[in-house]
Scaffold this motif. Sequence first.
Motif, PDB file in Angstrom:
ATOM      1  N   LEU A 318      10.136  -7.428  -0.876  1.00 26.39           N
ATOM      2  CA  LEU A 318       9.095  -7.334  -0.199  1.00 26.39           C
ATOM      3  C   LEU A 318       8.575  -5.888  -0.522  1.00 26.39           C
ATOM      4  CD1 LEU A 318       9.731  -8.621   3.246  1.00 26.39           C
ATOM      5  CD2 LEU A 318       7.971  -9.437   1.765  1.00 26.39           C
ATOM      6  N   ALA A 319       9.601  -5.035  -0.456  1.00 25.12           N
ATOM      7  CA  ALA A 319       9.129  -3.633  -0.844  1.00 25.12           C
ATOM      8  C   ALA A 319       8.417  -3.424  -2.033  1.00 25.12           C
ATOM      9  CB  ALA A 319      10.099  -2.725  -0.557  1.00 25.12           C
ATOM     10  N   LYS A 320       9.026  -4.127  -3.318  1.00 26.20           N
ATOM     11  CA  LYS A 320       8.571  -3.973  -4.526  1.00 26.20           C
ATOM     12  C   LYS A 320       7.260  -4.693  -4.701  1.00 26.20           C
ATOM     13  CE  LYS A 320      13.182  -3.795  -6.742  1.00 26.20           C
ATOM     14  NZ  LYS A 320      14.016  -4.582  -7.386  1.00 26.20           N
ATOM     15  N   VAL A 321       7.068  -5.868  -4.106  1.00 26.71           N
ATOM     16  CA  VAL A 321       5.571  -6.169  -4.064  1.00 26.71           C
ATOM     17  C   VAL A 321       4.894  -5.375  -3.493  1.00 26.71           C
ATOM     18  CG1 VAL A 321       4.651  -8.183  -3.830  1.00 26.71           C
ATOM     19  CG2 VAL A 321       6.871  -8.618  -4.588  1.00 26.71           C
ATOM     20  N   ARG A 322       5.137  -4.971  -2.545  1.00 29.99           N
ATOM     21  CA  ARG A 322       3.994  -4.192  -1.631  1.00 29.99           C
ATOM     22  C   ARG A 322       3.851  -3.018  -2.254  1.00 29.99           C
ATOM     23  NH1 ARG A 322       3.011  -4.642   3.721  1.00 29.99           N
ATOM     24  NH2 ARG A 322       4.966  -5.742   4.000  1.00 29.99           N
ATOM     25  N   ALA A 323       4.859  -2.457  -2.883  1.00 23.06           N
ATOM     26  CA  ALA A 323       4.409  -1.201  -3.731  1.00 23.06           C
ATOM     27  C   ALA A 323       3.404  -1.474  -4.679  1.00 23.06           C
ATOM     28  CB  ALA A 323       5.687  -0.394  -4.287  1.00 23.06           C
ATOM     29  N   GLY A 324       3.919  -2.399  -5.381  1.00 24.72           N
ATOM     30  CA  GLY A 324       2.800  -3.059  -6.479  1.00 24.72           C
ATOM     31  C   GLY A 324       1.459  -3.347  -6.103  1.00 24.72           C
ATOM     32  N   ALA A 325       1.264  -3.981  -4.971  1.00 26.99           N
ATOM     33  CA  ALA A 325      -0.215  -4.290  -4.511  1.00 26.99           C
ATOM     34  C   ALA A 325      -0.868  -2.984  -4.192  1.00 26.99           C
ATOM     35  CB  ALA A 325       0.120  -5.063  -3.275  1.00 26.99           C
ATOM     36  N   LEU A 326      -0.045  -2.036  -3.500  1.00 26.16           N
ATOM     37  CA  LEU A 326      -0.608  -0.870  -3.000  1.00 26.16           C
ATOM     38  C   LEU A 326      -1.311   0.108  -4.285  1.00 26.16           C
ATOM     39  CD1 LEU A 326       1.665   0.102   0.018  1.00 26.16           C
ATOM     40  CD2 LEU A 326      -0.740  -0.634   0.153  1.00 26.16           C
ATOM     41  N   ALA A 327      -0.295   0.251  -5.221  1.00 25.01           N
ATOM     42  CA  ALA A 327      -0.670   0.984  -6.386  1.00 25.01           C
ATOM     43  C   ALA A 327      -1.774   0.501  -7.211  1.00 25.01           C
ATOM     44  CB  ALA A 327       0.558   0.891  -7.288  1.00 25.01           C
ATOM     45  N   ALA A 328      -2.372  -0.995  -7.067  1.00 23.85           N
ATOM     46  CA  ALA A 328      -3.176  -1.595  -7.888  1.00 23.85           C
ATOM     47  C   ALA A 328      -4.466  -1.561  -6.732  1.00 23.85           C
ATOM     48  CB  ALA A 328      -2.847  -2.990  -8.263  1.00 23.85           C
ATOM     49  N   GLY A 329      -4.462  -0.912  -5.584  1.00 26.70           N
ATOM     50  CA  GLY A 329      -5.411  -1.038  -4.624  1.00 26.70           C
ATOM     51  C   GLY A 329      -5.668  -2.500  -4.335  1.00 26.70           C
ATOM     52  N   LEU A 330      -4.943  -3.384  -4.119  1.00 31.94           N
ATOM     53  CA  LEU A 330      -5.042  -4.535  -3.616  1.00 31.94           C
ATOM     54  C   LEU A 330      -4.973  -4.824  -2.179  1.00 31.94           C
ATOM     55  CD1 LEU A 330      -3.119  -6.446  -6.324  1.00 31.94           C
ATOM     56  CD2 LEU A 330      -5.412  -6.192  -6.434  1.00 31.94           C
ATOM     57  N   LEU A 331      -4.182  -3.918  -1.262  1.00 27.87           N
ATOM     58  CA  LEU A 331      -4.221  -3.884  -0.055  1.00 27.87           C
ATOM     59  C   LEU A 331      -4.847  -2.717   0.507  1.00 27.87           C
ATOM     60  CD1 LEU A 331      -0.456  -4.806   0.361  1.00 27.87           C
ATOM     61  CD2 LEU A 331      -2.517  -6.501   0.488  1.00 27.87           C
ATOM     62  N   ASP A 332      -5.384  -2.697   1.712  1.00 33.22           N
ATOM     63  CA  ASP A 332      -6.161  -1.399   2.457  1.00 33.22           C
ATOM     64  C   ASP A 332      -4.943  -0.401   3.115  1.00 33.22           C
ATOM     65  OD1 ASP A 332      -8.567  -2.323   1.353  1.00 33.22           O
ATOM     66  OD2 ASP A 332      -8.874  -3.619   3.202  1.00 33.22           O
ATOM     67  N   GLU A 333      -4.086  -1.198   3.505  1.00 29.60           N
ATOM     68  CA  GLU A 333      -3.206  -0.223   4.316  1.00 29.60           C
ATOM     69  C   GLU A 333      -2.321   0.828   3.458  1.00 29.60           C
ATOM     70  OE1 GLU A 333       0.727  -3.130   4.959  1.00 29.60           O
ATOM     71  OE2 GLU A 333      -1.303  -4.110   5.044  1.00 29.60           O
ATOM     72  N   ALA A 334      -2.087   2.047   4.166  1.00 33.69           N
ATOM     73  CA  ALA A 334      -1.064   2.930   3.472  1.00 33.69           C
ATOM     74  C   ALA A 334       0.236   2.758   3.797  1.00 33.69           C
ATOM     75  CB  ALA A 334      -1.570   4.169   4.074  1.00 33.69           C
ATOM     76  N   PRO A 335       1.079   3.011   2.773  1.00 33.50           N
ATOM     77  CA  PRO A 335       2.564   2.622   2.738  1.00 33.50           C
ATOM     78  C   PRO A 335       3.123   3.498   4.025  1.00 33.50           C
ATOM     79  CG  PRO A 335       1.842   4.429   1.159  1.00 33.50           C
ATOM     80  CD  PRO A 335       0.697   3.927   1.537  1.00 33.50           C
ATOM     81  N   PRO A 336       4.004   3.082   4.526  1.00 34.90           N
ATOM     82  CA  PRO A 336       4.480   3.651   5.529  1.00 34.90           C
ATOM     83  C   PRO A 336       5.129   5.057   5.449  1.00 34.90           C
ATOM     84  CG  PRO A 336       6.032   1.903   4.605  1.00 34.90           C
ATOM     85  CD  PRO A 336       4.768   1.788   4.152  1.00 34.90           C
ATOM     86  N   GLU A 337       5.375   5.763   6.483  1.00 32.00           N
ATOM     87  CA  GLU A 337       5.761   6.965   6.172  1.00 32.00           C
ATOM     88  C   GLU A 337       7.299   7.004   5.750  1.00 32.00           C
ATOM     89  OE1 GLU A 337       4.668   9.980   9.211  1.00 32.00           O
ATOM     90  OE2 GLU A 337       2.729   9.869   8.965  1.00 32.00           O
ATOM     91  N   GLU A 338       7.609   7.822   4.603  1.00 34.53           N
ATOM     92  CA  GLU A 338       8.996   8.057   4.394  1.00 34.53           C
ATOM     93  C   GLU A 338       9.804   8.672   5.377  1.00 34.53           C
ATOM     94  OE1 GLU A 338       9.852   8.841   0.322  1.00 34.53           O
ATOM     95  OE2 GLU A 338       8.617   7.361  -0.200  1.00 34.53           O
ATOM     96  N   ALA A 339      10.970   8.271   5.969  1.00 33.83           N
ATOM     97  CA  ALA A 339      11.707   9.138   6.727  1.00 33.83           C
ATOM     98  C   ALA A 339      12.188  10.261   6.020  1.00 33.83           C
ATOM     99  CB  ALA A 339      13.011   8.221   7.079  1.00 33.83           C
ATOM    100  N   PRO A 340      12.191  11.547   6.933  1.00 35.66           N
ATOM    101  CA  PRO A 340      12.661  12.653   6.085  1.00 35.66           C
ATOM    102  C   PRO A 340      14.161  12.414   5.425  1.00 35.66           C
ATOM    103  CG  PRO A 340      12.368  13.260   8.460  1.00 35.66           C
ATOM    104  CD  PRO A 340      12.173  11.557   8.119  1.00 35.66           C
ATOM    105  N   GLU A 341      14.464  13.407   4.246  1.00 35.11           N
ATOM    106  CA  GLU A 341      15.714  12.957   3.560  1.00 35.11           C
ATOM    107  C   GLU A 341      17.050  12.942   4.296  1.00 35.11           C
ATOM    108  OE1 GLU A 341      17.687  14.676  -0.567  1.00 35.11           O
ATOM    109  OE2 GLU A 341      15.569  15.219  -0.118  1.00 35.11           O
ATOM    110  N   GLY A 342      16.789  13.851   5.401  1.00 35.59           N
ATOM    111  CA  GLY A 342      18.192  13.969   5.998  1.00 35.59           C
ATOM    112  C   GLY A 342      18.402  12.845   7.213  1.00 35.59           C
ATOM    113  N   ASP A 343      17.476  11.989   7.329  1.00 40.86           N
ATOM    114  CA  ASP A 343      17.507  11.173   8.281  1.00 40.86           C
ATOM    115  C   ASP A 343      17.980   9.715   7.639  1.00 40.86           C
ATOM    116  OD1 ASP A 343      16.936  12.807  10.314  1.00 40.86           O
ATOM    117  OD2 ASP A 343      14.878  12.323  10.480  1.00 40.86           O
ATOM    118  N   ALA A 344      17.674   9.624   6.008  1.00 43.32           N
ATOM    119  CA  ALA A 344      17.964   8.514   5.266  1.00 43.32           C
ATOM    120  C   ALA A 344      19.300   7.869   5.553  1.00 43.32           C
ATOM    121  CB  ALA A 344      17.683   8.820   3.847  1.00 43.32           C
ATOM    122  N   LEU A 345      19.501   6.641   5.678  1.00 46.10           N
ATOM    123  CA  LEU A 345      20.709   5.919   5.760  1.00 46.10           C
ATOM    124  C   LEU A 345      21.522   5.956   4.419  1.00 46.10           C
ATOM    125  CD1 LEU A 345      22.593   4.538   7.233  1.00 46.10           C
ATOM    126  CD2 LEU A 345      21.527   2.278   6.505  1.00 46.10           C
TER     127      LEU A 345
END
Length: 608
Positions: A318-345
């Motif tokens: 899902l993430a890869k397909v969403r990223a490609g769609a966003l990069a090509a301007g096919l979706l209006d929604e902005a990508p979700p904010e990334e968690a701060p590096e220190g909070d990453a799992l």
Amino acid sequence: MKVLLSGNEAIALGAWEAGVQYASAYPGTPSTEVLENFARYPGIKAEWASNEKVALDNAIGASFGGARTLAAMKHVGVNVAADSLMSLSYTGVKGGLVLVSADDPGAFSSQNEQDNRQYARFGKFPCFDPSDSEDARRFVGIALEVSEEFRTPVILRSTTRLSHSKSAVEMEPPTAREFEPLSKFEREGEVTRVIIPAIARKRHPKIEQRLLDVAAWSESVGFENGLNRIEWGDKSLGIITTGVAYQYTREIFAGYSILKLGMTYPLPMERLRAFAAEVETLIVVEELDPFIEEQLRAAGIEVAHGKDIFPLCGELTLAKVRAGALAAGLLDEAPPEEAPEGDALVIPARPPALCPGCPHRAFFYDMRRNRTKAMIAGDIGCYSMGVLEPFRAMDMLISMGASVGMAHGFKQAGGQEAAVATIGDSTFFHSGLSPLASAVYNHANITVAVLDNRITAMTGQQHNPSTGQTLQGEAAHEIDIAEVCRGLGVKFVKEVDAWDVKAVNDLLREAMAFEDGPAVIVVRGACVFTPHFRLQPRMRVDVEKCVACGACFRVGCPAIVKSEALYEKTGKHKASIDPLLCTGCTVCMQVCPTQVIHPFEESYREGV
């Protein structure tokens, strides 16, 4: 009723519902469970074959006799079966024949990511691509109907995600069924099943016409029965997709127009052209090769985006397909904010390892000690992990059975070191016999170590010609590997206990010094998950006497861990053995130079 089934379970169910009478396979992840599940149904015959070509050949014979048949294998197994598969396309079939190819995008358990849709185009026969378990169940029956109507083999292509994920399936409880022998064999009026050159030349034009006929069927019946379908929505964007990629497409592009292909070869090109004309922008979402995209472009259909925005390599998510769609301007929604590096799992790496008690451990421990004297050719199986730390005892690995041939070629080309091939019992019968015969014939001074753990272990403990049991639980003759080698003319054939570290090392060196053709050593020891494995008293480290030399860590056993205790002279962690994991194989006790590892009970899990 509705049940949750994996894709492999659904394929097995679909085969039984559609009247498949005979099925054959060689186990290989992610395809293995297809035959394991099919074998449980009444009134059928299911068998493990010695390799994928044998599995397909068996199915071909049953098909020519009039039975509906199925052969199952992982994607690289189709390479093994390809010789027969290409000829079968020319001869055609009588009873429906489906070849299940379980592809592995992401190479989770395979040596490559090949896209076996290409085989359909290469061989000129249909390919079906289910997107969930219900598709998988239903498509088997449709594929068999197509196979019989057009007298063609059919590939049903699964992937790791589909094979191992579960989704809802409509089914009726299986009813009793008796096995029905074939009727008297009927010879053809026009000979087509004997594919000599004269017949092949006549058949080729008919195969080309068959492909056109199947494409026309897909244009009409393929949409009427739901194999292919259009989900109309917002026509500003149209997506052509197939397989598991459809699941990502319908979630990320919800509300837009989607054409889902259940048959990916041959394509219903006029339907695709009409769909493209209805939408403003056309994209293709598919895993691995741009198989559909390239055919659309070749047909003059404008594709705005495909592999320019979606990854060519690896499994889609899902993430890869969403990223490609966003990069090509096919979706209006902005990508979700990334968690701060220190909070990453952060998930710790968990490399694969030989199990506690694995019979391959002593061999690779000894092989590492002899690395400077030998080139080591590996093979496909649990023992492939000999390449990893702490052994690093493998220099080349290509495919099933290739170890013997590679060792042979290295030595015959003038290799200065000893050439050692490592191969498992199941792989030996799969594709080790032919190269060993070649080594005998050509006087190749190589060492072949057959690591016989009495099972096909890596794919989940399936039986093979040396284990004495068939897929459906019948008693079978146990073919003796050592006797087979002697029968091939190998002059040096010896067996050794897999857990005797010194004996394995001594025999390995003796075999490497042998100079009258190939030397075979059969390292015998049952896989820990088989009934043949004998649990022994568990080991314990005398922490007071341990000098933290690290020798026991070099056997690569997950049960041996660093303790909190430190050796005062070096500050290194002393060893400890997890009693929940230890099987008492004694390998660590044998390699400990200070003799501080001993059993702590009279029998395994004493008193439990």
